[in-house]
Design a protein around this motif. Sequence first.
Motif, PDB file in Angstrom:
ATOM      1  N   ILE B 203     -11.623  31.101  19.874  1.00 37.75           N
ATOM      2  CA  ILE B 203     -12.578  32.105  19.846  1.00 37.75           C
ATOM      3  C   ILE B 203     -12.298  32.912  18.717  1.00 37.75           C
ATOM      4  CG2 ILE B 203     -13.404  34.004  21.301  1.00 37.75           C
ATOM      5  CD1 ILE B 203     -12.054  32.836  23.851  1.00 37.75           C
ATOM      6  N   ASN B 204     -13.676  33.001  18.050  1.00 41.04           N
ATOM      7  CA  ASN B 204     -13.678  33.925  17.058  1.00 41.04           C
ATOM      8  C   ASN B 204     -14.791  34.999  17.043  1.00 41.04           C
ATOM      9  OD1 ASN B 204     -16.272  32.929  16.624  1.00 41.04           O
ATOM     10  ND2 ASN B 204     -15.407  31.465  14.762  1.00 41.04           N
ATOM     11  N   SER B 205     -14.984  36.064  16.280  1.00 45.20           N
ATOM     12  CA  SER B 205     -15.911  37.100  16.606  1.00 45.20           C
ATOM     13  C   SER B 205     -17.201  36.848  17.280  1.00 45.20           C
ATOM     14  CB  SER B 205     -16.117  37.899  15.425  1.00 45.20           C
ATOM     15  OG  SER B 205     -15.198  38.361  14.918  1.00 45.20           O
ATOM     16  N   THR B 206     -17.870  35.407  16.484  1.00 42.39           N
ATOM     17  CA  THR B 206     -19.298  34.850  16.557  1.00 42.39           C
ATOM     18  C   THR B 206     -19.119  34.281  18.119  1.00 42.39           C
ATOM     19  OG1 THR B 206     -19.160  34.353  14.576  1.00 42.39           O
ATOM     20  CG2 THR B 206     -21.111  33.529  15.902  1.00 42.39           C
ATOM     21  N   SER B 207     -18.380  33.451  18.333  1.00 38.24           N
ATOM     22  CA  SER B 207     -18.005  32.649  19.564  1.00 38.24           C
ATOM     23  C   SER B 207     -17.953  33.606  20.828  1.00 38.24           C
ATOM     24  CB  SER B 207     -17.352  31.492  19.600  1.00 38.24           C
ATOM     25  OG  SER B 207     -15.992  31.778  19.406  1.00 38.24           O
ATOM     26  N   ARG B 209     -18.911  36.519  20.991  1.00 43.41           N
ATOM     27  CA  ARG B 209     -20.357  37.457  21.346  1.00 43.41           C
ATOM     28  C   ARG B 209     -21.084  36.239  22.048  1.00 43.41           C
ATOM     29  NH1 ARG B 209     -19.890  40.051  16.390  1.00 43.41           N
ATOM     30  NH2 ARG B 209     -20.963  38.242  15.548  1.00 43.41           N
ATOM     31  N   GLN B 210     -21.152  35.126  21.767  1.00 40.27           N
ATOM     32  CA  GLN B 210     -21.707  34.224  22.848  1.00 40.27           C
ATOM     33  C   GLN B 210     -21.576  33.893  24.044  1.00 40.27           C
ATOM     34  OE1 GLN B 210     -21.562  30.777  19.751  1.00 40.27           O
ATOM     35  NE2 GLN B 210     -23.472  29.792  20.858  1.00 40.27           N
ATOM     36  N   LEU B 211     -20.024  33.985  24.110  1.00 39.43           N
ATOM     37  CA  LEU B 211     -19.322  33.720  25.619  1.00 39.43           C
ATOM     38  C   LEU B 211     -19.873  34.807  26.392  1.00 39.43           C
ATOM     39  CD1 LEU B 211     -15.892  32.473  24.258  1.00 39.43           C
ATOM     40  CD2 LEU B 211     -17.710  31.086  25.778  1.00 39.43           C
ATOM     41  N   LEU B 212     -19.688  36.422  25.764  1.00 39.29           N
ATOM     42  CA  LEU B 212     -20.071  37.364  26.448  1.00 39.29           C
ATOM     43  C   LEU B 212     -21.567  37.109  27.130  1.00 39.29           C
ATOM     44  CD1 LEU B 212     -18.270  40.336  24.138  1.00 39.29           C
ATOM     45  CD2 LEU B 212     -17.734  39.521  26.724  1.00 39.29           C
ATOM     46  N   ASP B 213     -22.354  36.823  26.137  1.00 38.75           N
ATOM     47  CA  ASP B 213     -23.842  36.793  26.594  1.00 38.75           C
ATOM     48  C   ASP B 213     -24.185  35.855  27.620  1.00 38.75           C
ATOM     49  OD1 ASP B 213     -25.020  37.113  22.854  1.00 38.75           O
ATOM     50  OD2 ASP B 213     -24.579  38.425  24.565  1.00 38.75           O
ATOM     51  N   GLU B 214     -23.331  34.673  27.479  1.00 39.13           N
ATOM     52  CA  GLU B 214     -23.490  33.618  28.451  1.00 39.13           C
ATOM     53  C   GLU B 214     -22.563  33.823  29.890  1.00 39.13           C
ATOM     54  OE1 GLU B 214     -21.745  30.014  26.925  1.00 39.13           O
ATOM     55  OE2 GLU B 214     -23.089  30.057  25.130  1.00 39.13           O
ATOM     56  N   LYS B 215     -22.068  35.100  29.747  1.00 40.62           N
ATOM     57  CA  LYS B 215     -21.185  35.703  31.134  1.00 40.62           C
ATOM     58  C   LYS B 215     -20.451  34.516  31.710  1.00 40.62           C
ATOM     59  CE  LYS B 215     -24.897  39.040  32.181  1.00 40.62           C
ATOM     60  NZ  LYS B 215     -24.350  40.083  31.426  1.00 40.62           N
ATOM     61  N   VAL B 216     -19.671  33.824  30.617  1.00 42.75           N
ATOM     62  CA  VAL B 216     -18.946  32.663  31.199  1.00 42.75           C
ATOM     63  C   VAL B 216     -17.656  33.171  31.539  1.00 42.75           C
ATOM     64  CG1 VAL B 216     -17.377  30.886  30.294  1.00 42.75           C
ATOM     65  CG2 VAL B 216     -19.855  30.909  29.736  1.00 42.75           C
ATOM     66  N   GLU B 256      -2.253  24.472  23.105  1.00 43.30           N
ATOM     67  CA  GLU B 256      -2.629  24.369  24.383  1.00 43.30           C
ATOM     68  C   GLU B 256      -3.488  25.477  24.990  1.00 43.30           C
ATOM     69  OE1 GLU B 256      -1.153  20.986  25.016  1.00 43.30           O
ATOM     70  OE2 GLU B 256      -1.848  21.817  26.969  1.00 43.30           O
ATOM     71  N   GLY B 257      -3.300  26.417  24.398  1.00 40.71           N
ATOM     72  CA  GLY B 257      -3.718  27.850  24.621  1.00 40.71           C
ATOM     73  C   GLY B 257      -5.275  28.091  23.900  1.00 40.71           C
ATOM     74  N   THR B 258      -5.468  29.478  23.965  1.00 42.69           N
ATOM     75  CA  THR B 258      -6.526  29.671  23.283  1.00 42.69           C
ATOM     76  C   THR B 258      -6.429  30.717  22.408  1.00 42.69           C
ATOM     77  OG1 THR B 258      -7.894  29.995  25.275  1.00 42.69           O
ATOM     78  CG2 THR B 258      -8.771  31.221  23.507  1.00 42.69           C
ATOM     79  N   LEU B 259      -6.724  29.908  20.946  1.00 42.24           N
ATOM     80  CA  LEU B 259      -6.327  30.922  19.641  1.00 42.24           C
ATOM     81  C   LEU B 259      -7.572  31.809  19.446  1.00 42.24           C
ATOM     82  CD1 LEU B 259      -4.133  30.847  17.770  1.00 42.24           C
ATOM     83  CD2 LEU B 259      -5.218  29.038  16.642  1.00 42.24           C
ATOM     84  N   ILE B 260      -7.285  32.962  18.980  1.00 41.53           N
ATOM     85  CA  ILE B 260      -8.256  33.990  18.662  1.00 41.53           C
ATOM     86  C   ILE B 260      -8.328  34.273  17.145  1.00 41.53           C
ATOM     87  CG2 ILE B 260      -9.123  36.113  19.243  1.00 41.53           C
ATOM     88  CD1 ILE B 260      -7.763  35.589  22.220  1.00 41.53           C
ATOM     89  N   LYS B 261      -9.220  34.130  16.510  1.00 38.50           N
ATOM     90  CA  LYS B 261      -9.251  34.414  14.886  1.00 38.50           C
ATOM     91  C   LYS B 261     -10.325  35.304  14.782  1.00 38.50           C
ATOM     92  CE  LYS B 261      -6.818  30.666  13.039  1.00 38.50           C
ATOM     93  NZ  LYS B 261      -6.644  29.354  11.946  1.00 38.50           N
ATOM     94  N   GLN B 262     -10.670  35.881  13.465  1.00 39.50           N
ATOM     95  CA  GLN B 262     -11.443  36.741  12.958  1.00 39.50           C
ATOM     96  C   GLN B 262     -12.760  36.017  13.234  1.00 39.50           C
ATOM     97  OE1 GLN B 262     -11.736  39.795  12.387  1.00 39.50           O
ATOM     98  NE2 GLN B 262     -13.902  39.736  11.595  1.00 39.50           N
TER      99      GLN B 262
END
Lengths: 262, 262
Positions: B203-207, B209-216, B256-262
């Motif tokens: 997950i990066n900044s762009t994705s 925002r997308q995930l938030l919009d999709e309410k996933v 295995e987990g979710t990596l979060i980057k800029q």
Amino acid sequence: MQRLYIIKIGGNVLDDENALKHFLKDFSGIQFPKILVHGGGKIATKIGDQLGIESKYVNGRRITDEPTRDLVSMVYGGLINRKIVTGLQSHHCNAIGLTGADGNVLPATKRPVGKVDFGYVGDIEPKRVNTSFLYFLLKQNVVPVFAPLTYEGDDILNTNADTIASVLAVALSKHFQIRLIYCFEKKGVLKDVNNDGNVIQLINSTSYRQLLDEKVLVDGILPKLENAFDAIHQGVSEVLIGGAGDLLKNLGEETEGTLIKQ
Amino acid sequence: MQRLYIIKIGGNVLDDENALKHFLKDFSGIQFPKILVHGGGKIATKIGDQLGIESKYVNGRRITDEPTRDLVSMVYGGLINRKIVTGLQSHHCNAIGLTGADGNVLPATKRPVGKVDFGYVGDIEPKRVNTSFLYFLLKQNVVPVFAPLTYEGDDILNTNADTIASVLAVALSKHFQIRLIYCFEKKGVLKDVNNDGNVIQLINSTSYRQLLDEKVLVDGILPKLENAFDAIHQGVSEVLIGGAGDLLKNLGEETEGTLIKQ
């Protein structure tokens, strides 16, 4: 060699909010490398009672079964130790709280079962003390504050605070000129057990034997003195036995308490 | 810059004897500088119940009155912290247990009373972290293990473990390339809350925002992600959110987990 004070406090300070406050202020004021060792048995017993953990003793020594071991981890290693470190920091004394497991400073051996099974009790010896980690802290002006807990493998072990103080002193005596100070409820070793003001200024090997022959010393003080001479025979420069309230008056040549030398 | 792992664990590890054993073994196996931060709320509540100390919460946040403050000093700072350090030492991982007062690593400010009085709660910020003492320990291959306690003056304060982990990460990000790892009960941030296997890899900044919009994303994960991006915006290289059991698989590029980057 540089001077180092190793100071041990017990119930008479720990169980009294004001005495502890006063002591921490004085201790913070000592302008030399120093180490603090604390006990806490009464507090552990009190909290143990509230948790339904029975405090069992044989010959005055606590049996540390598993619930008791968790109790002392919490009380010695948490409640008392963290409170002391925080109190010292409030006086700008850069303290760090340690059990034997922290930085592997005091690895121990779980006491083998003899006539009595004392449970999770740790025996320690000077040669196993991680002195390099302690130098490293002392050089940075960090003040180690020891809870009376050691470890072996993944077991936290209960170890007597007086013992920790003397084993640390012997281990560090190679590199420091040490005064090992035991704070207790009297001002010092008394000439006359009925006269609190009558403190014996100095005891050496010769006068010790004399005092024993004269049967001047009360039973309770004998283990303290044996412990003291034991440390001195293993290289500790001086041991002082005195009152916690006199700490700042017990650092030099002239003392309120009883100085014990070779 | 040298790599540093800052890893935070909570109830899903601490409340399960086997999970904790397994985790400590894995953690000990990490061949890089590392720091561990732990929580312990459930254990504190359980022992508090036995002591008649009521656990009170407002909006999911614990109120730390004086008895509760002593309780958490004992449980976080004693029982859990000392047990973890000892467990790590048994795997030859040279751990040292710290609260914010130890070595003055995390001085805090007692949270001012607002609508709610949370009591003895400490707020911390990256610029106040005593990074030099931490470098000093890390350079010696000593592994800091933080209990979620800080201090101000002579008050021990309760501070959220997630917050401690992120504040440490931001403070140390000047000198290390940091992966901040939050271990929780799932394998990562899930695409579909009903499908535990469906982990979002990156997950990066762009994705985001997308995930938030999709309410996933499920509500519970949102604070973790906000926290993660907050740390990243302040200089932390990467944040990983994943399962404690996958620790050793979450150290590199592939996770295995979710990596979060800029």
